[in-house]
Motif scaffolding. Structure first.
Motif, PDB file in Angstrom:
ATOM      1  N   ARG A  10       7.791  -8.669  -1.105  1.00 54.44           N
ATOM      2  CA  ARG A  10       9.033  -8.247  -1.764  1.00 54.44           C
ATOM      3  C   ARG A  10       9.537  -9.685  -2.478  1.00 54.44           C
ATOM      4  O   ARG A  10      10.231  -9.433  -3.514  1.00 54.44           O
ATOM      5  CB  ARG A  10      10.105  -7.641  -0.772  1.00 54.44           C
ATOM      6  CG  ARG A  10       9.604  -6.303  -0.449  1.00 54.44           C
ATOM      7  CD  ARG A  10      10.936  -5.502   0.017  1.00 54.44           C
ATOM      8  NE  ARG A  10      11.792  -5.877   1.174  1.00 54.44           N
ATOM      9  CZ  ARG A  10      11.601  -5.762   2.338  1.00 54.44           C
ATOM     10  NH1 ARG A  10      10.523  -5.284   2.959  1.00 54.44           N
ATOM     11  NH2 ARG A  10      12.326  -6.463   3.161  1.00 54.44           N
ATOM     12  N   LEU A  41       0.022  -1.415  -7.480  1.00 52.99           N
ATOM     13  CA  LEU A  41      -0.643  -1.004  -6.207  1.00 52.99           C
ATOM     14  C   LEU A  41      -1.938  -0.131  -6.359  1.00 52.99           C
ATOM     15  O   LEU A  41      -2.205   0.355  -7.454  1.00 52.99           O
ATOM     16  CB  LEU A  41       0.403  -0.189  -5.484  1.00 52.99           C
ATOM     17  CG  LEU A  41       1.352  -0.616  -4.726  1.00 52.99           C
ATOM     18  CD1 LEU A  41       2.404  -1.696  -5.352  1.00 52.99           C
ATOM     19  CD2 LEU A  41       2.184   0.067  -3.897  1.00 52.99           C
ATOM     20  N   PHE A  76       5.036  -3.791   0.238  1.00 55.63           N
ATOM     21  CA  PHE A  76       6.563  -3.722   0.657  1.00 55.63           C
ATOM     22  C   PHE A  76       6.813  -4.683   1.525  1.00 55.63           C
ATOM     23  O   PHE A  76       7.957  -4.685   2.008  1.00 55.63           O
ATOM     24  CB  PHE A  76       6.989  -2.598   0.297  1.00 55.63           C
ATOM     25  CG  PHE A  76       7.050  -1.694  -1.112  1.00 55.63           C
ATOM     26  CD1 PHE A  76       7.605  -2.144  -2.091  1.00 55.63           C
ATOM     27  CD2 PHE A  76       6.054  -1.045  -1.292  1.00 55.63           C
ATOM     28  CE1 PHE A  76       7.242  -1.404  -3.292  1.00 55.63           C
ATOM     29  CE2 PHE A  76       5.645  -0.329  -2.436  1.00 55.63           C
ATOM     30  CZ  PHE A  76       6.453  -0.716  -3.390  1.00 55.63           C
ATOM     31  N   ALA A  77       6.111  -5.356   2.183  1.00 53.04           N
ATOM     32  CA  ALA A  77       6.154  -6.217   3.456  1.00 53.04           C
ATOM     33  C   ALA A  77       7.114  -7.501   2.855  1.00 53.04           C
ATOM     34  O   ALA A  77       7.010  -7.868   1.553  1.00 53.04           O
ATOM     35  CB  ALA A  77       5.134  -6.824   4.055  1.00 53.04           C
ATOM     36  N   PRO A  78       7.852  -7.988   3.749  1.00 54.09           N
ATOM     37  CA  PRO A  78       9.022  -8.811   3.077  1.00 54.09           C
ATOM     38  C   PRO A  78       8.328 -10.071   2.181  1.00 54.09           C
ATOM     39  O   PRO A  78       8.990 -10.271   1.273  1.00 54.09           O
ATOM     40  CB  PRO A  78       9.514  -9.745   4.467  1.00 54.09           C
ATOM     41  CG  PRO A  78       9.355  -8.878   5.547  1.00 54.09           C
ATOM     42  CD  PRO A  78       8.194  -7.911   5.275  1.00 54.09           C
ATOM     43  N   MET A  79       7.083 -10.719   2.536  1.00 53.21           N
ATOM     44  CA  MET A  79       6.664 -11.832   1.711  1.00 53.21           C
ATOM     45  C   MET A  79       6.501 -11.167   0.079  1.00 53.21           C
ATOM     46  O   MET A  79       6.620 -12.023  -0.708  1.00 53.21           O
ATOM     47  CB  MET A  79       5.448 -12.385   2.301  1.00 53.21           C
ATOM     48  CG  MET A  79       4.290 -11.159   2.563  1.00 53.21           C
ATOM     49  SD  MET A  79       3.041 -12.067   3.212  1.00 53.21           S
ATOM     50  CE  MET A  79       1.934 -10.464   3.517  1.00 53.21           C
ATOM     51  N   LEU A 107       9.096   5.612  -3.802  1.00 53.73           N
ATOM     52  CA  LEU A 107      10.440   6.053  -3.293  1.00 53.73           C
ATOM     53  C   LEU A 107      10.379   5.996  -1.823  1.00 53.73           C
ATOM     54  O   LEU A 107      11.472   5.712  -1.435  1.00 53.73           O
ATOM     55  CB  LEU A 107      10.575   7.478  -3.837  1.00 53.73           C
ATOM     56  CG  LEU A 107      10.811   7.374  -5.412  1.00 53.73           C
ATOM     57  CD1 LEU A 107      11.536   8.585  -5.711  1.00 53.73           C
ATOM     58  CD2 LEU A 107      11.903   6.178  -5.792  1.00 53.73           C
ATOM     59  N   ILE A 108       9.436   6.238  -1.007  1.00 53.04           N
ATOM     60  CA  ILE A 108       9.559   5.904   0.318  1.00 53.04           C
ATOM     61  C   ILE A 108       9.995   4.393   0.769  1.00 53.04           C
ATOM     62  O   ILE A 108      11.129   4.342   1.233  1.00 53.04           O
ATOM     63  CB  ILE A 108       8.236   6.140   1.204  1.00 53.04           C
ATOM     64  CG1 ILE A 108       7.761   7.786   1.044  1.00 53.04           C
ATOM     65  CG2 ILE A 108       8.206   5.581   2.422  1.00 53.04           C
ATOM     66  CD1 ILE A 108       6.535   8.054   1.709  1.00 53.04           C
ATOM     67  N   PRO A 109       9.226   3.430   0.102  1.00 57.02           N
ATOM     68  CA  PRO A 109      10.094   2.207   0.499  1.00 57.02           C
ATOM     69  C   PRO A 109      11.358   2.146  -0.058  1.00 57.02           C
ATOM     70  O   PRO A 109      12.295   1.277   0.462  1.00 57.02           O
ATOM     71  CB  PRO A 109       8.838   0.952  -0.006  1.00 57.02           C
ATOM     72  CG  PRO A 109       8.195   1.837  -1.005  1.00 57.02           C
ATOM     73  CD  PRO A 109       7.926   3.346  -0.450  1.00 57.02           C
ATOM     74  N   PRO A 117      -1.384  -0.965  -0.675  1.00 55.43           N
ATOM     75  CA  PRO A 117      -0.144  -0.283  -0.759  1.00 55.43           C
ATOM     76  C   PRO A 117       0.615  -0.579   0.560  1.00 55.43           C
ATOM     77  O   PRO A 117       1.898  -0.922   0.707  1.00 55.43           O
ATOM     78  CB  PRO A 117      -0.331   1.398  -0.644  1.00 55.43           C
ATOM     79  CG  PRO A 117      -1.633   1.277  -1.479  1.00 55.43           C
ATOM     80  CD  PRO A 117      -2.454   0.312  -0.964  1.00 55.43           C
ATOM     81  N   ASP A 118       0.136  -0.593   1.809  1.00 53.05           N
ATOM     82  CA  ASP A 118       0.983  -0.645   2.841  1.00 53.05           C
ATOM     83  C   ASP A 118       1.455  -2.267   3.210  1.00 53.05           C
ATOM     84  O   ASP A 118       2.743  -2.157   3.581  1.00 53.05           O
ATOM     85  CB  ASP A 118      -0.114  -0.464   4.297  1.00 53.05           C
ATOM     86  CG  ASP A 118      -1.272  -1.447   4.545  1.00 53.05           C
ATOM     87  OD1 ASP A 118      -1.342  -2.096   3.426  1.00 53.05           O
ATOM     88  OD2 ASP A 118      -1.718  -1.360   5.552  1.00 53.05           O
ATOM     89  N   THR A 119       1.139  -3.058   2.617  1.00 56.35           N
ATOM     90  CA  THR A 119       1.645  -4.439   2.751  1.00 56.35           C
ATOM     91  C   THR A 119       2.418  -5.016   1.535  1.00 56.35           C
ATOM     92  O   THR A 119       3.131  -6.041   1.361  1.00 56.35           O
ATOM     93  CB  THR A 119       0.559  -5.485   2.975  1.00 56.35           C
ATOM     94  OG1 THR A 119      -0.420  -5.463   1.992  1.00 56.35           O
ATOM     95  CG2 THR A 119      -0.054  -5.481   4.514  1.00 56.35           C
ATOM     96  N   ALA A 162      13.878   3.593   1.895  1.00 53.68           N
ATOM     97  CA  ALA A 162      13.971   2.978   3.116  1.00 53.68           C
ATOM     98  C   ALA A 162      14.907   1.635   3.039  1.00 53.68           C
ATOM     99  O   ALA A 162      15.577   1.384   4.022  1.00 53.68           O
ATOM    100  CB  ALA A 162      12.744   2.658   3.789  1.00 53.68           C
ATOM    101  N   LEU A 163      14.885   0.905   2.127  1.00 57.52           N
ATOM    102  CA  LEU A 163      15.293  -0.207   1.976  1.00 57.52           C
ATOM    103  C   LEU A 163      16.503  -0.196   0.937  1.00 57.52           C
ATOM    104  O   LEU A 163      17.483  -1.129   1.351  1.00 57.52           O
ATOM    105  CB  LEU A 163      14.125  -1.216   1.027  1.00 57.52           C
ATOM    106  CG  LEU A 163      12.995  -1.471   1.973  1.00 57.52           C
ATOM    107  CD1 LEU A 163      12.184  -2.234   1.161  1.00 57.52           C
ATOM    108  CD2 LEU A 163      13.225  -2.488   3.336  1.00 57.52           C
ATOM    109  N   GLN A 216       4.690   6.933  -3.204  1.00 61.61           N
ATOM    110  CA  GLN A 216       4.527   5.400  -2.832  1.00 61.61           C
ATOM    111  C   GLN A 216       5.440   4.505  -3.282  1.00 61.61           C
ATOM    112  O   GLN A 216       5.785   3.330  -2.630  1.00 61.61           O
ATOM    113  CB  GLN A 216       3.129   4.993  -3.856  1.00 61.61           C
ATOM    114  CG  GLN A 216       2.487   3.785  -3.631  1.00 61.61           C
ATOM    115  CD  GLN A 216       1.227   3.690  -4.347  1.00 61.61           C
ATOM    116  OE1 GLN A 216       1.253   3.479  -5.666  1.00 61.61           O
ATOM    117  NE2 GLN A 216       0.240   3.591  -3.876  1.00 61.61           N
TER     118      GLN A 216
END
Lengths: 336, 336
Positions: free
Chosen positions: A265, A216, A260-263, A280-282, A256-258, A285-286, A278
């Motif tokens: 991941r 990232l 962890f977007a589905p595509m 541990l937040i996602p 960074p913002d995208t 969350a997931l 950066q």
């Protein structure tokens, strides 16, 4: 001999672990029970007799036998047969659940030490740790704030890396517990390359096929071509090039913002994150309940639960041993 | 008159919007078609004839009529009846999809201007924007990098706040497009209070009951009692106290890593995030396709899609208008 299933239920398991489970020799995995006043003893007791666990490994609880007996009586649990207690003098009757006690911190550190020694001399294939309490460690005169520092010191290494792992998301952290403002000064091409290499190594054991990893950026939109911040061109771009030279399938800097977007991941087996939140937040969350903390870069295999001592619910029968089971299964996969 | 359903399908809608949809006067919502060479015209065409949209509002597309006709021909779409074109001289035949063109940037800014003017004089209840291209704006001599700056300037306000909204997660950002290192110097108690107040105001319209909001810390574990970083005690603690004095149900500083774990997403109607990626990483991980960007603190209601121009798939029939429909529905709820 415990029964052996040909179909272990955990989807954490790569082919290697399945082979181990089907062999006659199950790997011996040490479970340190963590701070006695927390939920560690309870979840260790539960994991030590869990059928899914016993199909895959031979767990050995490391901690006070008297304390485990006391917790088991309180919660009507069974004490597993394999317990190693290097602290027979520990006064289990003095433990008050949910409190910081110096004797607890000192004992918990000795249990971790015993597990490290057993891993280093080959008695254990890996170690899995239940949570410590930082204040109890300090009160007990232990000169380390937590597992990672203790492990690095005892193993004589530096540069150990924290990986948070779950089927859905895997993040390796270049920097961990430090102030937001200190992060840019702690970045270097070498640290990012080191983190990326250890992540790729671990993922080769944990996932199918050659893993593709993402590194990232530090700034929003990865700095938008230098418009805000230049850490991407200073650190991330050369690190990605070096990782590729070393044979790692690697992209970056990712915004960074995208990342962890589905595509993404789906596209990436793991992510190199430049700072704690950066990654541990996602991750939380997931994968809040199932996460496993893995220390990379040690000469031994160590995994850990993804939660703290939870003093507020200690010894009450409310704690789930789900994360500990995940940590055990991952330890089996990484060590066999 | 379009048919009116008593059961709109979108769960974005608070009771207010349902009442509006059942009235005889549907709110008139402007849709700017964005950069002509991106996916904006296509998704605007689709949204303009979408039955779910027409049940809730009267959409007016703002952009080149000739361009919309060309895109509609290419993709075999229908042009909605309500189009407002303040740029009849625009050379639609010169547009090359997927490219940066000065004329496109200049025209797209004029369409946004027309929507702002219509909102300010009451012709439109709200405006919903399709994505602009920053380079095309610059090439076209537009002295603003994007919608937000243009809107703030035209409305004569400062202190506008970006809210990313979805049923599952809502994040308001104290700082947005700036370098990682510049964030701490941009924080102040006032800015956090301002962001929290606008977030709470918006959530009162969007969610049931009085909303409870969370303000995140800046450092890992919210600084762990000052162990690393002190922005929590300097900025967040006094901001939370002030927000409470002003009647906002509010907690903080929350440790960022667990702020978006399932239990906290359930507990909090919205989160005040101190920097771009602190809010947008979890938002895009959890709500990638459905997100709506709302500008708070303007005298008009403006929502926007949560994606860019997507030049790579422009005019190909591949773009989904899902985010635009969400943005339209949210605009209806916020404006009625």
């Amino acid at each position: 001999m415990v029964p052996v299933s040909k179909k272990p239920r955990s989807s954490h398991l790569a082919p290697r672990a399945r082979r181990a489970s089907a062999s006659t020799e199950l790997p011996v995995i040490a479970i340190t029970i963590g701070d006695p006043a927390g939920i560690g003893p309870e979840i260790a007791l539960r994991a030590g007799v869990d059928r899914a666990v016993l199909k895959l490994c031979k767990p050995v609880l490391i901690g006070s036998r008297a304390l485990l007996a006391r917790v088991a009586r309180t919660l009507k649990l069974r004490v597993p047969k394999d317990v190693f207690d290097p602290t027979s003098e520990f006064a289990a009757a003095d433990v008050t659940p949910g409190t910081v006690q110096a004797a607890n911190g000192a004992a918990a550190a000795r249990w971790v030490d015993a597990a490290i020694a057993g891993c280093r001399d080959g008695r254990f294939a890996a170690m899995v740790t239940c949570p410590l309490n930082k204040e109890a460690l300090a009160a007990g005169g232990v000169p380390f704030p937590g597992h990672t520092e203790l492990l690095a010191h005892r193993c004589g290494v530096s540069g150990e890396i924290m990986l948070m792992y779950d089927r859905k998301i895997a993040v390796a952290l270049v920097t961990v517990h430090q102030a937001y403002t200190s992060v840019p000064g702690s970045l270097s091409v070498e640290r990012i390359v080191h983190t990326g290499e250890l992540l790729a190594q671990a993922l080769r054991r944990l996932r199918k096929g050659e893993p593709r990893i993402a590194v990232l950026g530090l700034n929003p939109h990865a700095g938008e071509h230098g418009l805000f911040g230049n850490e991407e061109s200073r650190f991330v771009v050369p690190a990605v090039e070096e990782l590729r030279r070393r044979g790692v399938l690697c992209d970056g800097p990712l915004p960074p913002d995208t990342a962890f977007a589905p595509m993404n991941r789906k596209k990436y087996a793991g992510h190199v994150c430049l700072y704690h939140d950066q990654g541990l937040i996602p991750f939380k969350a997931l994968a809040f309940d199932d996460g496993v903390n893995v220390t990379l870069g040690l000469p031994i295999v160590r995994t850990s639960v993804d939660h703290g001592t939870a003093f507020d619910i200690a010894w009450q029968g409310k704690a789930t041993h789900r994360s500990l089971v995940s940590a055990l299964m991952l330890a089996v996969t990484l060590s066999t």
